[in-house]
Design an enzyme around this catalytic site. Structure first.
Site, mmCIF file in Angstrom:
data_model
loop_
_atom_site.group_PDB
_atom_site.id
_atom_site.type_symbol
_atom_site.label_atom_id
_atom_site.label_comp_id
_atom_site.label_asym_id
_atom_site.label_seq_id
_atom_site.Cartn_x
_atom_site.Cartn_y
_atom_site.Cartn_z
ATOM 1 C CB SER A 199 -0.938 0.000 1.214
ATOM 2 O OG SER A 199 -0.207 -0.013 2.422
ATOM 3 C CG ASP B 278 2.618 -3.262 7.228
ATOM 4 O OD1 ASP B 278 1.925 -2.782 6.306
ATOM 5 O OD2 ASP B 278 2.841 -4.481 7.327
ATOM 6 C CG ASP C 2 4.340 -4.676 3.089
ATOM 7 O OD1 ASP C 2 4.548 -5.362 4.108
ATOM 8 O OD2 ASP C 2 3.199 -4.360 2.704
ATOM 9 C CG ASP D 248 5.926 -6.779 7.741
ATOM 10 O OD1 ASP D 248 6.287 -6.616 8.924
ATOM 11 O OD2 ASP D 248 4.784 -7.135 7.419
ATOM 12 C CE LYS E 13 -6.058 -1.077 1.099
ATOM 13 N NZ LYS E 13 -4.627 -0.689 1.105
ATOM 14 C CE1 TYR F 32 -7.833 -4.268 2.189
ATOM 15 C CE2 TYR F 32 -6.803 -4.925 4.248
ATOM 16 C CZ TYR F 32 -6.715 -4.371 2.998
ATOM 17 O OH TYR F 32 -5.496 -3.904 2.547
#
Length: 253
Positions: free
Chosen positions: A16, A27, A29, A81, A190, A199
């Site tokens: 995202s 978070d 990524d 992450d 979303k 979701y």
């Protein structure tokens, strides 16, 4: 790695954050794309030690045995992450600028982000901060682009899986005809999915990348439509979709 070293690492975002639709508590990524001499063992030992010694890092959890190995941690209150991959040929990494881990012609992303208030910037706001960011940044965030040629010579399936998130994000951003419209609609869809309890990959529903692919499909099918018309087409199309018929963004060769 020192700034003077030819052996550089590209830190590439995906998910995202890369798509520019991250929520304030989301978070980040990221993929650490490394030269050939760096191993996954180095990633889960040396780097974990460096992160553990960094006072800004909390809740450090390396998971080397996961299907897609990952280091999970918080830095300055932001959840990250971090995945690992290494190139069979590290020549492309040598051209990275010393001041940034990403360098490629932003092309479409740069042009359309100028008018897109939801575009990601090089500044990240911690989840507990009330500070807002705008797209008026002196240095736009460019991302290293992974190409099919970069997959040549890779024998490690975990490395290929780790690269998939970045490659999917690149495909989505390059395939939609209007990036601001795509982001607007994806944010709305979303949120609708969250409100209706739809979701969640873990619970058997669609996750972020799945919703992004569906929205990109509608954006490609109706390139001139406004965001509100795109949302109407989204529900009309997939409400009557003949599942399990696949949704394809590109033709299968």
């Amino acid at each position: 790695l020192s700034p003077e070293s030819k052996n550089k690492v590209a830190l590439i975002s995906f998910g995202s954050f890369r798509l520019g639709v991250q929520s304030v508590d989301a978070d980040i990524d990221a993929l650490a794309l490394c030269p050939p001499h760096v191993t996954r063992g180095d990633f889960f030992t040396s780097l974990v030690k460096v992160l553990g010694d960094d006072g800004r890092v909390t809740d450090l959890h390396p998971v080397p045995s996961a299907y897609t190995p990952v280091i999970k941690f918080y830095m300055d209150g932001i959840q990250i992450d971090l995945l690992f991959a290494r190139l069979a040929n590290g020549t492309k990494l040598q051209s990275l600028p010393s001041s940034s881990s990403s360098s490629q012609d932003p092309k479409k992303e740069e042009e359309e982000e100028e008018d897109d208030p939801t575009s990601p910037t090089s500044t990240v706001t911690p989840p507990n901060s009330t500070t807002t960011t705008t797209n008026h940044q002196p240095h736009p965030r460019y991302e290293f682009q992974i190409t099919d040629e970069d997959l040549v010579g890779l024998e490690d399936e975990a490395t290929v899986r780790s690269m998939n998130g970045v490659r999917v994000a690149q495909l989505l951003l390059s395939s939609v005809p209007n990036l601001p419209h795509f982001r607007f609609v994806l944010r709305a869809i979303k949120q609708w999915a969250r409100v209706h309890g739809l979701y969640s990959n873990v619970l058997g529903f669609l996750g972020g990348v799945n919703w992004a692919i569906l929205v990109a499909f509608i954006c490609k099918r109706y390139p001139e439509a406004s965001p509100f018309v795109l949302m109407r087409h989204f529900f009309g199309t997939f409400g009557s979709w003949r599942w399990p018929r696949p949704v394809r963004l590109v033709k299968v060769v």
